[in-house]
Design a protein around this motif. Structure first.
Motif, PDB file in Angstrom:
ATOM      1  N   LEU A 162       0.859  -1.183   0.000  1.00 24.10           N
ATOM      2  CA  LEU A 162       0.000   0.000   0.000  1.00 24.10           C
ATOM      3  C   LEU A 162       0.890   1.226   0.000  1.00 24.10           C
ATOM      4  CD1 LEU A 162      -2.900  -0.731   2.533  1.00 24.10           C
ATOM      5  CD2 LEU A 162      -2.990  -0.791   0.035  1.00 24.10           C
ATOM      6  N   ASP A 163       0.557   2.197  -0.845  1.00 24.16           N
ATOM      7  CA  ASP A 163       1.448   3.327  -1.085  1.00 24.16           C
ATOM      8  C   ASP A 163       0.762   4.646  -0.750  1.00 24.16           C
ATOM      9  OD1 ASP A 163       3.440   5.007  -1.914  1.00 24.16           O
ATOM     10  OD2 ASP A 163       3.340   4.465  -4.039  1.00 24.16           O
ATOM     11  N   ASN A 164       0.919   5.106   0.499  1.00 26.13           N
ATOM     12  CA  ASN A 164       0.443   6.419   0.922  1.00 26.13           C
ATOM     13  C   ASN A 164      -1.048   6.612   0.633  1.00 26.13           C
ATOM     14  OD1 ASN A 164       1.053   8.934   2.141  1.00 26.13           O
ATOM     15  ND2 ASN A 164       1.083   9.929   0.133  1.00 26.13           N
ATOM     16  N   VAL A 165      -1.852   5.668   1.105  1.00 30.19           N
ATOM     17  CA  VAL A 165      -3.297   5.676   0.830  1.00 30.19           C
ATOM     18  C   VAL A 165      -4.036   6.501   1.879  1.00 30.19           C
ATOM     19  CG1 VAL A 165      -5.379   4.257   0.684  1.00 30.19           C
ATOM     20  CG2 VAL A 165      -3.232   3.445  -0.334  1.00 30.19           C
ATOM     21  N   SER A 166      -4.872   7.413   1.411  1.00 28.22           N
ATOM     22  CA  SER A 166      -5.771   8.158   2.285  1.00 28.22           C
ATOM     23  C   SER A 166      -7.192   8.016   1.744  1.00 28.22           C
ATOM     24  CB  SER A 166      -5.393   9.643   2.342  1.00 28.22           C
ATOM     25  OG  SER A 166      -4.137   9.834   2.954  1.00 28.22           O
ATOM     26  N   LEU A 167      -8.123   7.650   2.618  1.00 29.31           N
ATOM     27  CA  LEU A 167      -9.512   7.521   2.195  1.00 29.31           C
ATOM     28  C   LEU A 167     -10.411   7.510   3.419  1.00 29.31           C
ATOM     29  CD1 LEU A 167     -10.665   4.361   2.762  1.00 29.31           C
ATOM     30  CD2 LEU A 167      -9.089   3.879   0.910  1.00 29.31           C
ATOM     31  N   SER A 168     -11.696   7.749   3.164  1.00 26.08           N
ATOM     32  CA  SER A 168     -12.705   7.714   4.214  1.00 26.08           C
ATOM     33  C   SER A 168     -13.903   6.940   3.685  1.00 26.08           C
ATOM     34  CB  SER A 168     -13.112   9.145   4.604  1.00 26.08           C
ATOM     35  OG  SER A 168     -14.073   9.143   5.623  1.00 26.08           O
ATOM     36  N   VAL A 169     -14.286   5.888   4.390  1.00 30.15           N
ATOM     37  CA  VAL A 169     -15.405   5.041   3.975  1.00 30.15           C
ATOM     38  C   VAL A 169     -16.653   5.480   4.729  1.00 30.15           C
ATOM     39  CG1 VAL A 169     -16.328   2.696   3.954  1.00 30.15           C
ATOM     40  CG2 VAL A 169     -13.909   3.096   3.424  1.00 30.15           C
ATOM     41  N   PRO A 170     -17.727   5.828   4.010  1.00 31.31           N
ATOM     42  CA  PRO A 170     -18.924   6.337   4.672  1.00 31.31           C
ATOM     43  C   PRO A 170     -19.669   5.270   5.468  1.00 31.31           C
ATOM     44  CG  PRO A 170     -19.322   6.066   2.326  1.00 31.31           C
ATOM     45  CD  PRO A 170     -17.864   5.819   2.540  1.00 31.31           C
ATOM     46  N   LYS A 171     -20.279   5.704   6.536  1.00 29.83           N
ATOM     47  CA  LYS A 171     -21.086   4.826   7.380  1.00 29.83           C
ATOM     48  C   LYS A 171     -22.380   4.448   6.662  1.00 29.83           C
ATOM     49  CE  LYS A 171     -23.056   4.815  12.079  1.00 29.83           C
ATOM     50  NZ  LYS A 171     -23.257   5.641  13.290  1.00 29.83           N
ATOM     51  N   GLY A 172     -22.846   3.216   6.895  1.00 34.32           N
ATOM     52  CA  GLY A 172     -24.121   2.781   6.345  1.00 34.32           C
ATOM     53  C   GLY A 172     -24.091   2.499   4.863  1.00 34.32           C
ATOM     54  N   SER A 173     -23.003   1.911   4.349  1.00 35.44           N
ATOM     55  CA  SER A 173     -22.880   1.670   2.922  1.00 35.44           C
ATOM     56  C   SER A 173     -22.348   0.265   2.663  1.00 35.44           C
ATOM     57  CB  SER A 173     -21.949   2.703   2.275  1.00 35.44           C
ATOM     58  OG  SER A 173     -20.682   2.700   2.913  1.00 35.44           O
ATOM     59  N   ILE A 174     -22.585  -0.210   1.436  1.00 38.00           N
ATOM     60  CA  ILE A 174     -21.981  -1.457   0.979  1.00 38.00           C
ATOM     61  C   ILE A 174     -20.926  -1.076  -0.045  1.00 38.00           C
ATOM     62  CG2 ILE A 174     -22.350  -3.689  -0.108  1.00 38.00           C
ATOM     63  CD1 ILE A 174     -25.160  -3.671   0.920  1.00 38.00           C
ATOM     64  N   VAL A 175     -19.682  -1.352   0.296  1.00 40.88           N
ATOM     65  CA  VAL A 175     -18.536  -0.830  -0.445  1.00 40.88           C
ATOM     66  C   VAL A 175     -17.816  -1.972  -1.160  1.00 40.88           C
ATOM     67  CG1 VAL A 175     -16.368   0.451  -0.257  1.00 40.88           C
ATOM     68  CG2 VAL A 175     -18.265   0.959   1.309  1.00 40.88           C
ATOM     69  N   GLY A 176     -17.529  -1.764  -2.428  1.00 37.96           N
ATOM     70  CA  GLY A 176     -16.703  -2.700  -3.174  1.00 37.96           C
ATOM     71  C   GLY A 176     -15.263  -2.258  -3.156  1.00 37.96           C
ATOM     72  N   LEU A 177     -14.383  -3.073  -2.591  1.00 44.25           N
ATOM     73  CA  LEU A 177     -12.940  -2.843  -2.647  1.00 44.25           C
ATOM     74  C   LEU A 177     -12.438  -3.672  -3.825  1.00 44.25           C
ATOM     75  CD1 LEU A 177     -10.294  -1.717  -1.504  1.00 44.25           C
ATOM     76  CD2 LEU A 177     -10.249  -3.645   0.098  1.00 44.25           C
ATOM     77  N   LEU A 178     -12.227  -3.009  -4.953  1.00 44.03           N
ATOM     78  CA  LEU A 178     -12.087  -3.700  -6.227  1.00 44.03           C
ATOM     79  C   LEU A 178     -10.678  -3.554  -6.781  1.00 44.03           C
ATOM     80  CD1 LEU A 178     -15.436  -2.421  -7.816  1.00 44.03           C
ATOM     81  CD2 LEU A 178     -15.077  -4.345  -6.255  1.00 44.03           C
ATOM     82  N   GLY A 179     -10.133  -4.663  -7.208  1.00 37.42           N
ATOM     83  CA  GLY A 179      -8.799  -4.660  -7.792  1.00 37.42           C
ATOM     84  C   GLY A 179      -8.373  -6.074  -8.112  1.00 37.42           C
ATOM     85  N   PRO A 180      -7.395  -6.225  -8.997  1.00 31.69           N
ATOM     86  CA  PRO A 180      -6.905  -7.559  -9.328  1.00 31.69           C
ATOM     87  C   PRO A 180      -6.129  -8.157  -8.168  1.00 31.69           C
ATOM     88  CG  PRO A 180      -5.520  -5.904 -10.341  1.00 31.69           C
ATOM     89  CD  PRO A 180      -6.662  -5.165  -9.702  1.00 31.69           C
ATOM     90  N   ASN A 181      -5.823  -9.445  -8.274  1.00 33.62           N
ATOM     91  CA  ASN A 181      -4.989 -10.086  -7.263  1.00 33.62           C
ATOM     92  C   ASN A 181      -3.645  -9.367  -7.176  1.00 33.62           C
ATOM     93  OD1 ASN A 181      -6.943 -12.052  -6.764  1.00 33.62           O
ATOM     94  ND2 ASN A 181      -6.118 -13.437  -8.312  1.00 33.62           N
ATOM     95  N   GLY A 182      -3.184  -9.145  -5.939  1.00 27.55           N
ATOM     96  CA  GLY A 182      -1.904  -8.480  -5.736  1.00 27.55           C
ATOM     97  C   GLY A 182      -1.973  -6.969  -5.699  1.00 27.55           C
ATOM     98  N   SER A 183      -3.191  -6.409  -5.694  1.00 26.45           N
ATOM     99  CA  SER A 183      -3.314  -4.950  -5.703  1.00 26.45           C
ATOM    100  C   SER A 183      -3.243  -4.332  -4.313  1.00 26.45           C
ATOM    101  CB  SER A 183      -4.627  -4.537  -6.378  1.00 26.45           C
ATOM    102  OG  SER A 183      -5.740  -5.111  -5.710  1.00 26.45           O
ATOM    103  N   GLY A 184      -3.337  -5.160  -3.256  1.00 27.20           N
ATOM    104  CA  GLY A 184      -3.248  -4.635  -1.892  1.00 27.20           C
ATOM    105  C   GLY A 184      -4.536  -4.735  -1.099  1.00 27.20           C
ATOM    106  N   LYS A 185      -5.557  -5.400  -1.647  1.00 23.42           N
ATOM    107  CA  LYS A 185      -6.857  -5.460  -0.984  1.00 23.42           C
ATOM    108  C   LYS A 185      -6.777  -6.177   0.376  1.00 23.42           C
ATOM    109  CE  LYS A 185      -9.189  -7.629  -4.213  1.00 23.42           C
ATOM    110  NZ  LYS A 185      -8.033  -8.030  -5.064  1.00 23.42           N
ATOM    111  N   THR A 186      -6.175  -7.364   0.385  1.00 25.78           N
ATOM    112  CA  THR A 186      -6.085  -8.118   1.631  1.00 25.78           C
ATOM    113  C   THR A 186      -5.238  -7.380   2.660  1.00 25.78           C
ATOM    114  OG1 THR A 186      -6.423 -10.267   0.556  1.00 25.78           O
ATOM    115  CG2 THR A 186      -5.252 -10.278   2.661  1.00 25.78           C
ATOM    116  N   THR A 187      -4.156  -6.760   2.223  1.00 31.34           N
ATOM    117  CA  THR A 187      -3.316  -5.982   3.136  1.00 31.34           C
ATOM    118  C   THR A 187      -4.121  -4.866   3.788  1.00 31.34           C
ATOM    119  OG1 THR A 187      -1.271  -6.459   1.939  1.00 31.34           O
ATOM    120  CG2 THR A 187      -1.308  -4.460   3.271  1.00 31.34           C
ATOM    121  N   MET A 188      -4.938  -4.165   3.007  1.00 30.08           N
ATOM    122  CA  MET A 188      -5.746  -3.073   3.564  1.00 30.08           C
ATOM    123  C   MET A 188      -6.703  -3.581   4.625  1.00 30.08           C
ATOM    124  SD  MET A 188      -8.284  -0.348   1.650  1.00 30.08           S
ATOM    125  CE  MET A 188      -6.961   0.341   0.656  1.00 30.08           C
ATOM    126  N   LEU A 189      -7.378  -4.692   4.350  1.00 31.65           N
ATOM    127  CA  LEU A 189      -8.333  -5.229   5.317  1.00 31.65           C
ATOM    128  C   LEU A 189      -7.635  -5.702   6.587  1.00 31.65           C
ATOM    129  CD1 LEU A 189     -10.830  -7.206   3.039  1.00 31.65           C
ATOM    130  CD2 LEU A 189     -10.963  -4.837   3.836  1.00 31.65           C
TER     131      LEU A 189
END
Length: 232
Positions: A20-47
């Protein structure tokens, strides 16, 4: 609190590899969010950073207003992309153990969900197929009463016929005040249930926002945009 997950200049490295490279974000409350990317993009690391299973190299992460740890344990439910259940247990014993471990674990709800899937609580996990174990694992996550659900590839290992059921299970078993983050690369399957998306590429967020707004701006579906962005 309008944001249920907040990342501030978050970086995670494994040796010289930047996940993960200097990621800044805010996930809104009360939503269903898709964390989308190919394998190896950093999704599992973020979670895993959001749950406290990993520690950041630099930057900060806040889940439900807390740095991941003891305070957030009962507010965040995480499902790994790997089956981690103890094979020697039967399902009923597993539910009893989790009921003792987690505040807000609804054992009766879990047993009802098992019945709807025709899974016998007396069955041992070691005797189940991989797909059935994944369903049990999803039940152990979605029957918890929490503010944030983190699901890593919850439909990746099941057959297409089971995907609709799993998505319906997710939709029908979380409160409207909670947030669900679904990490996946199977965009077409999850797009109908999403109202917010995060596109992750090589450890960086390259697109984020409300699904309807993105469709209106681009005239394209999320699946079409994903295929364009991540075409080999």
């Amino acid at each position: 609190m309008d944001s249920v997950l907040e990342l501030k200049n978050l970086t995670k490295k494994y040796g010289s590899k930047v996940a993960l490279d200097n990621v800044s974000l805010s996930v809104p409350k009360g939503s269903i969010v898709g964390l989308l990317g190919p394998n190896g993009s950093g999704k599992t690391t973020m979670l895993k950073l959001a749950t406290g299973l990993l520690q950041p190299t630099s930057g900060e992460v806040f889940a439900c207003g807390f740095k991941p740890g003891a305070e957030s344990k009962d507010l965040v439910a995480y499902q790994s992309d790997k089956v981690y259940l103890n094979d020697w247990m039967n399902v009923y014993d597993l539910m009893s153990m989790l009921n003792d471990f987690f505040t807000g674990f609804n054992r009766e709800k879990a047993l009802d969900m098992l019945q709807s899937l025709k899974i016998n609580p007396k069955d041992k996990l070691k005797e189940m197929s991989k797909g059935t174990k994944e369903k049990v694992q999803l039940i152990t996550t979605m029957c918890r009463d929490v503010q944030l659900y983190l699901l890593d590839e919850p439909i990746g290992g099941v057959d297409p016929a089971a995907r609709d059921y799993i998505l319906n299970t997710i939709l029908s078993n979380y409160s409207e005040n909670a947030t669900v983050i679904i990490s996946t690369h199977l965009i077409a399957d999850v797009e109908p249930v999403l109202n917010h998306v995060l596109f992750l590429k090589e450890g960086r967020i390259i697109r984020q926002g409300d699904v309807d707004d993105i469709r209106a701006e681009t005239g394209k579906s999320i699946d079409e945009l994903f295929r364009e962005e991540f075409r080999c």
